[in-house]
Design a protein around this motif. Sequence first.
Motif, PDB file in Angstrom:
ATOM      1  N   ARG A 109       0.819  -1.213   0.000  1.00 17.69           N
ATOM      2  CA  ARG A 109       0.000   0.000   0.000  1.00 17.69           C
ATOM      3  C   ARG A 109       0.855   1.268   0.000  1.00 17.69           C
ATOM      4  O   ARG A 109       0.411   2.321  -0.459  1.00 17.69           O
ATOM      5  CB  ARG A 109      -0.940   0.007   1.200  1.00 17.69           C
ATOM      6  CG  ARG A 109      -1.986  -1.115   1.171  1.00 17.69           C
ATOM      7  CD  ARG A 109      -2.970  -0.965   2.305  1.00 17.69           C
ATOM      8  NE  ARG A 109      -3.946  -2.046   2.333  1.00 17.69           N
ATOM      9  CZ  ARG A 109      -5.067  -2.086   1.612  1.00 17.69           C
ATOM     10  NH1 ARG A 109      -5.336  -1.092   0.776  1.00 17.69           N
ATOM     11  NH2 ARG A 109      -5.896  -3.100   1.722  1.00 17.69           N
ATOM     12  N   TYR A 110       2.080   1.169   0.524  1.00 19.77           N
ATOM     13  CA  TYR A 110       2.942   2.342   0.530  1.00 19.77           C
ATOM     14  C   TYR A 110       3.324   2.776  -0.876  1.00 19.77           C
ATOM     15  O   TYR A 110       3.561   3.955  -1.128  1.00 19.77           O
ATOM     16  CB  TYR A 110       4.203   2.064   1.356  1.00 19.77           C
ATOM     17  CG  TYR A 110       3.916   1.947   2.833  1.00 19.77           C
ATOM     18  CD1 TYR A 110       3.839   3.067   3.649  1.00 19.77           C
ATOM     19  CD2 TYR A 110       3.714   0.695   3.429  1.00 19.77           C
ATOM     20  CE1 TYR A 110       3.576   2.960   5.008  1.00 19.77           C
ATOM     21  CE2 TYR A 110       3.443   0.584   4.783  1.00 19.77           C
ATOM     22  CZ  TYR A 110       3.374   1.714   5.563  1.00 19.77           C
ATOM     23  OH  TYR A 110       3.097   1.611   6.907  1.00 19.77           O
ATOM     24  N   ASP A 111       3.386   1.826  -1.797  1.00 20.79           N
ATOM     25  CA  ASP A 111       3.729   2.166  -3.176  1.00 20.79           C
ATOM     26  C   ASP A 111       2.593   2.899  -3.882  1.00 20.79           C
ATOM     27  O   ASP A 111       2.797   3.507  -4.931  1.00 20.79           O
ATOM     28  CB  ASP A 111       4.077   0.894  -3.955  1.00 20.79           C
ATOM     29  CG  ASP A 111       5.293   0.192  -3.382  1.00 20.79           C
ATOM     30  OD1 ASP A 111       6.201   0.899  -2.903  1.00 20.79           O
ATOM     31  OD2 ASP A 111       5.335  -1.055  -3.403  1.00 20.79           O
ATOM     32  N   GLN A 112       1.384   2.826  -3.318  1.00 22.95           N
ATOM     33  CA  GLN A 112       0.232   3.502  -3.906  1.00 22.95           C
ATOM     34  C   GLN A 112      -0.040   4.847  -3.249  1.00 22.95           C
ATOM     35  O   GLN A 112      -0.971   5.550  -3.620  1.00 22.95           O
ATOM     36  CB  GLN A 112      -1.014   2.614  -3.756  1.00 22.95           C
ATOM     37  CG  GLN A 112      -0.835   1.228  -4.356  1.00 22.95           C
ATOM     38  CD  GLN A 112      -1.851   0.229  -3.807  1.00 22.95           C
ATOM     39  OE1 GLN A 112      -2.796   0.586  -3.127  1.00 22.95           O
ATOM     40  NE2 GLN A 112      -1.649  -1.037  -4.135  1.00 22.95           N
ATOM     41  N   MET A 113       0.767   5.218  -2.255  1.00 24.67           N
ATOM     42  CA  MET A 113       0.544   6.445  -1.495  1.00 24.67           C
ATOM     43  C   MET A 113       1.108   7.650  -2.231  1.00 24.67           C
ATOM     44  O   MET A 113       2.255   7.621  -2.687  1.00 24.67           O
ATOM     45  CB  MET A 113       1.220   6.335  -0.116  1.00 24.67           C
ATOM     46  CG  MET A 113       1.034   7.530   0.779  1.00 24.67           C
ATOM     47  SD  MET A 113       1.866   7.313   2.369  1.00 24.67           S
ATOM     48  CE  MET A 113       3.581   7.347   1.853  1.00 24.67           C
ATOM     49  N   PRO A 114       0.320   8.716  -2.389  1.00 26.14           N
ATOM     50  CA  PRO A 114       0.834   9.928  -3.030  1.00 26.14           C
ATOM     51  C   PRO A 114       2.036  10.487  -2.284  1.00 26.14           C
ATOM     52  O   PRO A 114       2.113  10.407  -1.054  1.00 26.14           O
ATOM     53  CB  PRO A 114      -0.348  10.902  -2.960  1.00 26.14           C
ATOM     54  CG  PRO A 114      -1.551  10.026  -2.840  1.00 26.14           C
ATOM     55  CD  PRO A 114      -1.095   8.827  -2.049  1.00 26.14           C
ATOM     56  N   VAL A 115       2.973  11.050  -3.010  1.00 27.15           N
ATOM     57  CA  VAL A 115       4.171  11.634  -2.398  1.00 27.15           C
ATOM     58  C   VAL A 115       3.771  12.738  -1.440  1.00 27.15           C
ATOM     59  O   VAL A 115       2.920  13.569  -1.734  1.00 27.15           O
ATOM     60  CB  VAL A 115       5.112  12.189  -3.489  1.00 27.15           C
ATOM     61  CG1 VAL A 115       6.301  12.896  -2.836  1.00 27.15           C
ATOM     62  CG2 VAL A 115       5.583  11.060  -4.401  1.00 27.15           C
ATOM     63  N   GLY A 116       4.382  12.724  -0.255  1.00 29.48           N
ATOM     64  CA  GLY A 116       4.116  13.751   0.738  1.00 29.48           C
ATOM     65  C   GLY A 116       2.870  13.547   1.552  1.00 29.48           C
ATOM     66  O   GLY A 116       2.448  14.434   2.284  1.00 29.48           O
ATOM     67  N   GLN A 117       2.268  12.362   1.468  1.00 33.83           N
ATOM     68  CA  GLN A 117       1.011  12.129   2.176  1.00 33.83           C
ATOM     69  C   GLN A 117       1.200  11.882   3.662  1.00 33.83           C
ATOM     70  O   GLN A 117       0.286  12.096   4.445  1.00 33.83           O
ATOM     71  CB  GLN A 117       0.275  10.936   1.550  1.00 33.83           C
ATOM     72  CG  GLN A 117      -1.121  10.730   2.120  1.00 33.83           C
ATOM     73  CD  GLN A 117      -1.858   9.630   1.405  1.00 33.83           C
ATOM     74  OE1 GLN A 117      -1.532   9.253   0.291  1.00 33.83           O
ATOM     75  NE2 GLN A 117      -2.876   9.081   2.054  1.00 33.83           N
ATOM     76  N   ASN A 118       2.373  11.401   4.071  1.00 29.55           N
ATOM     77  CA  ASN A 118       2.571  11.078   5.486  1.00 29.55           C
ATOM     78  C   ASN A 118       2.346  12.299   6.379  1.00 29.55           C
ATOM     79  O   ASN A 118       2.834  13.379   6.098  1.00 29.55           O
ATOM     80  CB  ASN A 118       3.991  10.550   5.727  1.00 29.55           C
ATOM     81  CG  ASN A 118       4.105   9.111   5.309  1.00 29.55           C
ATOM     82  OD1 ASN A 118       3.968   8.804   4.137  1.00 29.55           O
ATOM     83  ND2 ASN A 118       4.341   8.237   6.258  1.00 29.55           N
ATOM     84  N   ASP A 119       1.606  12.104   7.452  1.00 29.25           N
ATOM     85  CA  ASP A 119       1.329  13.164   8.418  1.00 29.25           C
ATOM     86  C   ASP A 119       1.467  12.557   9.802  1.00 29.25           C
ATOM     87  O   ASP A 119       0.602  11.828  10.259  1.00 29.25           O
ATOM     88  CB  ASP A 119      -0.083  13.704   8.206  1.00 29.25           C
ATOM     89  CG  ASP A 119      -0.418  14.800   9.203  1.00 29.25           C
ATOM     90  OD1 ASP A 119       0.490  15.216   9.954  1.00 29.25           O
ATOM     91  OD2 ASP A 119      -1.583  15.235   9.228  1.00 29.25           O
ATOM     92  N   LEU A 120       2.592  12.853  10.454  1.00 30.73           N
ATOM     93  CA  LEU A 120       2.906  12.173  11.701  1.00 30.73           C
ATOM     94  C   LEU A 120       2.802  13.079  12.926  1.00 30.73           C
ATOM     95  O   LEU A 120       3.315  12.745  13.989  1.00 30.73           O
ATOM     96  CB  LEU A 120       4.316  11.571  11.625  1.00 30.73           C
ATOM     97  CG  LEU A 120       4.511  10.562  10.494  1.00 30.73           C
ATOM     98  CD1 LEU A 120       5.945  10.064  10.499  1.00 30.73           C
ATOM     99  CD2 LEU A 120       3.552   9.407  10.608  1.00 30.73           C
ATOM    100  N   ALA A 121       2.130  14.214  12.822  1.00 26.22           N
ATOM    101  CA  ALA A 121       1.963  15.082  13.992  1.00 26.22           C
ATOM    102  C   ALA A 121       0.901  14.496  14.899  1.00 26.22           C
ATOM    103  O   ALA A 121      -0.229  14.312  14.506  1.00 26.22           O
ATOM    104  CB  ALA A 121       1.543  16.472  13.544  1.00 26.22           C
TER     105      ALA A 121
END
Length: 218
Positions: free
Chosen positions: A187-199
Amino acid sequence: MPHQPTQETIHDLLVKNVPREVVMGVEDALAVGAQRAYVAARGMDEGHLPHVVGQLRHFHMNEAFQRALAANGAEPSPIRGNRIVTGRTGVFTLARFNIPIGFWINGRRSRTRKQLSLANMAIEPLIQSELFSGYRPPSDAVAFFVACFSGDLNIQPESPVSIQIAIPDQHMRGWLFKEPLEAFAKRYDQMPVGQNDLAVPKLKKNIGNQQDKYGTGS
């Protein structure tokens, strides 16, 4: 203005909050911990071997899990006796347990795991968003890494048959999401670039109780 159901899914929430390196590090660590437990149990009497293996899996896999969390910045709790080891990344508290394959109900034996799971009330609307209004992204949730063993020491005793990432409902009576890590990692390969939000805010650390013969906890 009419309510518009959220388009977010539980696996989206996981991918955005739990980095790939945490998932892959935990997968490797749990396999290593299980192998160490199997080697350490060699030579024990067959009469109590299943219990010995279960106990050793708990301790060796807890150590490996804690180290994997630390190595990948997931804020592990310290190892102290039978306490459940937890980590934190994004909105998720991460924990683990072992089961004989097919016996997912065993995960409910731990009072601490049930207490942790109460936080998932906030993400239950993602399953049937049309039934809920006013969904807000959660600040707390819990996910478990579940190592599934054959339950028969004559069949693959040295390693899990599968390792899954699983999110229970708030009462731990059912599973909102569960998937083998090898499938989830794609699923990580399908994630748009910059989508991670870890706040994220932090969830208070909790403790577990004694383990049964499969190392599932109580």
